[in-house]
Design a protein around this motif. Structure first.
Motif, PDB file in Angstrom:
ATOM      1  N   LYS A  55       0.872  -1.280   0.018  1.00  0.00           N
ATOM      2  CA  LYS A  55       0.046   0.078   0.033  1.00  0.00           C
ATOM      3  C   LYS A  55       0.704   1.224   0.008  1.00  0.00           C
ATOM      4  CE  LYS A  55      -3.718  -2.270   2.297  1.00  0.00           C
ATOM      5  NZ  LYS A  55      -4.676  -2.318   3.546  1.00  0.00           N
ATOM      6  N   ARG A  56       2.146   0.939   0.063  1.00  0.00           N
ATOM      7  CA  ARG A  56       3.016   2.344   0.182  1.00  0.00           C
ATOM      8  C   ARG A  56       4.279   1.558  -0.153  1.00  0.00           C
ATOM      9  NH1 ARG A  56       6.833   1.871   4.353  1.00  0.00           N
ATOM     10  NH2 ARG A  56       6.143   0.708   6.059  1.00  0.00           N
ATOM     11  N   PRO A  57       5.521   2.434  -0.703  1.00  0.00           N
ATOM     12  CA  PRO A  57       6.853   1.900  -0.857  1.00  0.00           C
ATOM     13  C   PRO A  57       7.331   1.415   0.516  1.00  0.00           C
ATOM     14  CG  PRO A  57       6.428   4.075  -1.807  1.00  0.00           C
ATOM     15  CD  PRO A  57       5.167   4.022  -1.118  1.00  0.00           C
ATOM     16  N   PHE A  58       8.193   0.524   0.381  1.00  0.00           N
ATOM     17  CA  PHE A  58       9.106  -0.030   1.603  1.00  0.00           C
ATOM     18  C   PHE A  58       9.981  -0.922   0.941  1.00  0.00           C
ATOM     19  CE2 PHE A  58       6.565  -3.589  -0.050  1.00  0.00           C
ATOM     20  CZ  PHE A  58       6.778  -4.701   0.441  1.00  0.00           C
ATOM     21  N   ILE A  59      10.682  -1.193   2.211  1.00  0.00           N
ATOM     22  CA  ILE A  59      12.167  -1.908   1.809  1.00  0.00           C
ATOM     23  C   ILE A  59      12.066  -3.435   2.025  1.00  0.00           C
ATOM     24  CG2 ILE A  59      14.560  -1.968   2.420  1.00  0.00           C
ATOM     25  CD1 ILE A  59      14.014   0.926   3.864  1.00  0.00           C
ATOM     26  N   LEU A  60      12.431  -4.141   1.092  1.00  0.00           N
ATOM     27  CA  LEU A  60      12.291  -5.452   0.976  1.00  0.00           C
ATOM     28  C   LEU A  60      13.526  -6.188   2.016  1.00  0.00           C
ATOM     29  CD1 LEU A  60      11.491  -6.245  -2.690  1.00  0.00           C
ATOM     30  CD2 LEU A  60       9.964  -6.482  -0.989  1.00  0.00           C
ATOM     31  N   GLY A  61      13.427  -7.438   1.933  1.00  0.00           N
ATOM     32  CA  GLY A  61      14.612  -8.100   2.346  1.00  0.00           C
ATOM     33  C   GLY A  61      14.309  -8.677   3.793  1.00  0.00           C
ATOM     34  N   HIS A  62      14.369  -9.786   4.215  1.00  0.00           N
ATOM     35  CA  HIS A  62      14.129 -10.282   5.462  1.00  0.00           C
ATOM     36  C   HIS A  62      15.252 -11.603   5.909  1.00  0.00           C
ATOM     37  CE1 HIS A  62      11.827 -13.080   2.688  1.00  0.00           C
ATOM     38  NE2 HIS A  62      12.220 -13.994   3.383  1.00  0.00           N
ATOM     39  N   SER A 114       7.746  -7.325   4.221  1.00  0.00           N
ATOM     40  CA  SER A 114       6.415  -7.835   3.610  1.00  0.00           C
ATOM     41  C   SER A 114       5.358  -6.704   3.803  1.00  0.00           C
ATOM     42  CB  SER A 114       6.311  -8.846   4.722  1.00  0.00           C
ATOM     43  OG  SER A 114       4.895  -9.508   4.442  1.00  0.00           O
ATOM     44  N   ALA A 115       4.396  -6.785   3.019  1.00  0.00           N
ATOM     45  CA  ALA A 115       3.461  -5.968   3.099  1.00  0.00           C
ATOM     46  C   ALA A 115       1.844  -6.954   3.605  1.00  0.00           C
ATOM     47  CB  ALA A 115       2.896  -5.712   1.354  1.00  0.00           C
ATOM     48  N   SER A 116       2.493  -7.860   4.296  1.00  0.00           N
ATOM     49  CA  SER A 116       1.296  -8.560   5.028  1.00  0.00           C
ATOM     50  C   SER A 116       0.706  -7.866   6.212  1.00  0.00           C
ATOM     51  CB  SER A 116       2.111  -9.891   5.709  1.00  0.00           C
ATOM     52  OG  SER A 116       2.839  -9.688   6.614  1.00  0.00           O
ATOM     53  N   ALA A 117       1.154  -6.832   6.683  1.00  0.00           N
ATOM     54  CA  ALA A 117       0.567  -6.019   7.750  1.00  0.00           C
ATOM     55  C   ALA A 117       0.792  -4.578   7.383  1.00  0.00           C
ATOM     56  CB  ALA A 117       1.122  -6.482   8.995  1.00  0.00           C
ATOM     57  N   HIS A 120       3.674  -1.398   6.495  1.00  0.00           N
ATOM     58  CA  HIS A 120       4.709  -2.487   6.411  1.00  0.00           C
ATOM     59  C   HIS A 120       5.862  -2.397   7.066  1.00  0.00           C
ATOM     60  CE1 HIS A 120       1.612  -2.447   3.124  1.00  0.00           C
ATOM     61  NE2 HIS A 120       2.423  -1.992   2.104  1.00  0.00           N
ATOM     62  N   VAL A 121       6.755  -3.514   7.408  1.00  0.00           N
ATOM     63  CA  VAL A 121       7.833  -3.534   8.084  1.00  0.00           C
ATOM     64  C   VAL A 121       9.155  -3.535   7.066  1.00  0.00           C
ATOM     65  CG1 VAL A 121       9.172  -4.711   9.791  1.00  0.00           C
ATOM     66  CG2 VAL A 121       6.683  -4.762   9.985  1.00  0.00           C
ATOM     67  N   ASP A 122       9.821  -2.191   7.150  1.00  0.00           N
ATOM     68  CA  ASP A 122      11.169  -2.363   6.310  1.00  0.00           C
ATOM     69  C   ASP A 122      11.993  -3.383   6.544  1.00  0.00           C
ATOM     70  OD1 ASP A 122      10.127  -0.126   4.437  1.00  0.00           O
ATOM     71  OD2 ASP A 122      11.088   1.386   6.242  1.00  0.00           O
ATOM     72  N   GLY A 123      12.488  -3.781   5.355  1.00  0.00           N
ATOM     73  CA  GLY A 123      13.553  -5.125   5.492  1.00  0.00           C
ATOM     74  C   GLY A 123      15.006  -4.604   5.625  1.00  0.00           C
TER      75      GLY A 123
END
Length: 344
Positions: A55-62, A114-117, A120-123
């Motif tokens: 829903k917004r830009p975010f940083i991948l990588g977990h 992840s965009a699961s929540a 989102h939580v930046d990775g």
């Protein structure tokens, strides 16, 4: 700090973003290595992973490992400067699933990259990442950055093997020879499987699996793959771990599971997949799901530290974070690589 921010389908941008400030119970981790996962590729190529739509830009990588650079209030000073692997799961701790110890099923789970929540939580495709101190596992001596950043995917594999009900003394087939499939085969062997066979449509992952200790490989594209599999293990396999997420692999898994056997679905499948449910019924097959992982992150680290599982041969390419676009292309191409990692 420099970070690579996903803005949409195939739109990954290098940006300067504010360096996070750790709050109570949190630490700032200087990222030393981050792995590119299949979900990162899905977000990049398709702009989503299943029902998880950004829903917004975010940083991948977990898949993250690094050094604790700054401590928030209330964090034990002994954690400062330590080398850690970061568990990307942030469950709520209060829902029924968390209270039952199955926090990977948490209805309020927040997960790195992840965009699961929402929010989102930046990775970890950045120079720094914020993490709860409780999620930072201090690395045992002898664990390098490449291994450390493989702790999360190895945890997925260990969890899947445990979901099977146990593999000690049993014959095991792993379908799919990507990173999760290879790690699952290694975990099955470490947990005592008597026979381990890996099936894939490509020669490279099949050959690699045998080099790493699998007893045999199976060409999943061969029209007689079922016959060849039954030739290797007459009557079928006690346990089949499906790590490809490909519908034909589901059919192969069901065909090659022995009567009363167990199939564990690890790979994410397309929305619509047909399955011979009457066959599952008549042969009393157990078909179970395995989602992410729970309570095994430390076990994964111990398996690597003890030498029971060597993940190093699976890390085939390490590229600078500045070359994130090229690293993503390399991971997508899968040309002679299982795992691509980036390092700031």
């Amino acid at each position: 700090m420099k970070a690579f921010v996903l803005h949409g389908q195939r739109d990954l941008r290098a940006e300067l973003v504010p360096t996070p400030i750790p709050g109570p119970g949190e630490v700032l981790v200087r990222v030393r290595r981050a792995g590119i996962c299949g979900s990162d590729i899905h977000y990049f190529v398709h702009g989503r992973v299943g029902s998880f739509v950004p829903k917004r830009p975010f940083i991948l990588g977990h898949e993250i490992a690094g050094e604790v650079a700054e401590l928030g209030p209330g964090v034990d000073a002994a954690l400062g400067g330590r080398r850690v692997a970061v568990d990307p799961s942030i469950p709520c701790g209060a829902c029924a699933f968390c209270r039952e110890g199955r926090y990977n099923l948490c209805i309020n789970m927040r997960f790195y990259g992840s965009a699961s929540a929402d929010p989102h939580v930046d990775g970890g495709f950045a120079e720094y990442v914020l993490a709860p101190a409780a999620n930072c596992h201090v690395l045992p001596d002898g664990i390098g950055w490449a291994q450390a950043a493989m702790t999360e995917p190895l945890s997925v594999a260990v969890h899947a093997v445990m979901r099977s009900g146990g593999v000690a003394g049993k014959s095991v087939l792993v379908t799919g020879g990507g990173a999760i499939g290879q790690l699952t085969a290694l975990a099955a062997r470490a947990f005592g499987a008597s026979t381990v066979v890996l099936a894939d449509i490509a020669a490279f992952p099949r050959d690699l699996a045998v080099q790493l200790g699998a007893d045999a490989s199976l060409d999943a594209a061969d029209p007689d793959a079922v016959g060849q599999g039954l030739g290797l293990v007459p009557g079928g396999f006690h346990v089949v771990l499906e790590a490809s997420g490909a519908p034909p692999a589901v059919s192969l898994a069901i065909a090659l599971a022995r009567r009363g056997g167990t199939i564990v679905q690890i790979g994410t499948l397309p929305a619509k997949v047909t399955a011979p449910l009457n066959t599952i019924m008549a042969r009393e097959l157990s078909y179970v799901g395995s989602f992410r992982f729970a309570n095994v992150f430390g076990i994964a680290l111990d398996l690597m530290a003890s030498g029971r599982v060597d993940v190093s041969p699976l890390v085939n390419a390490v590229m600078p974070l500045d070359e994130m676009a090229a690293a993503m292309d390399r991971a997508i191409g899968k040309d002679g690589v299982i795992k691509v990692q980036v390092e700031p």
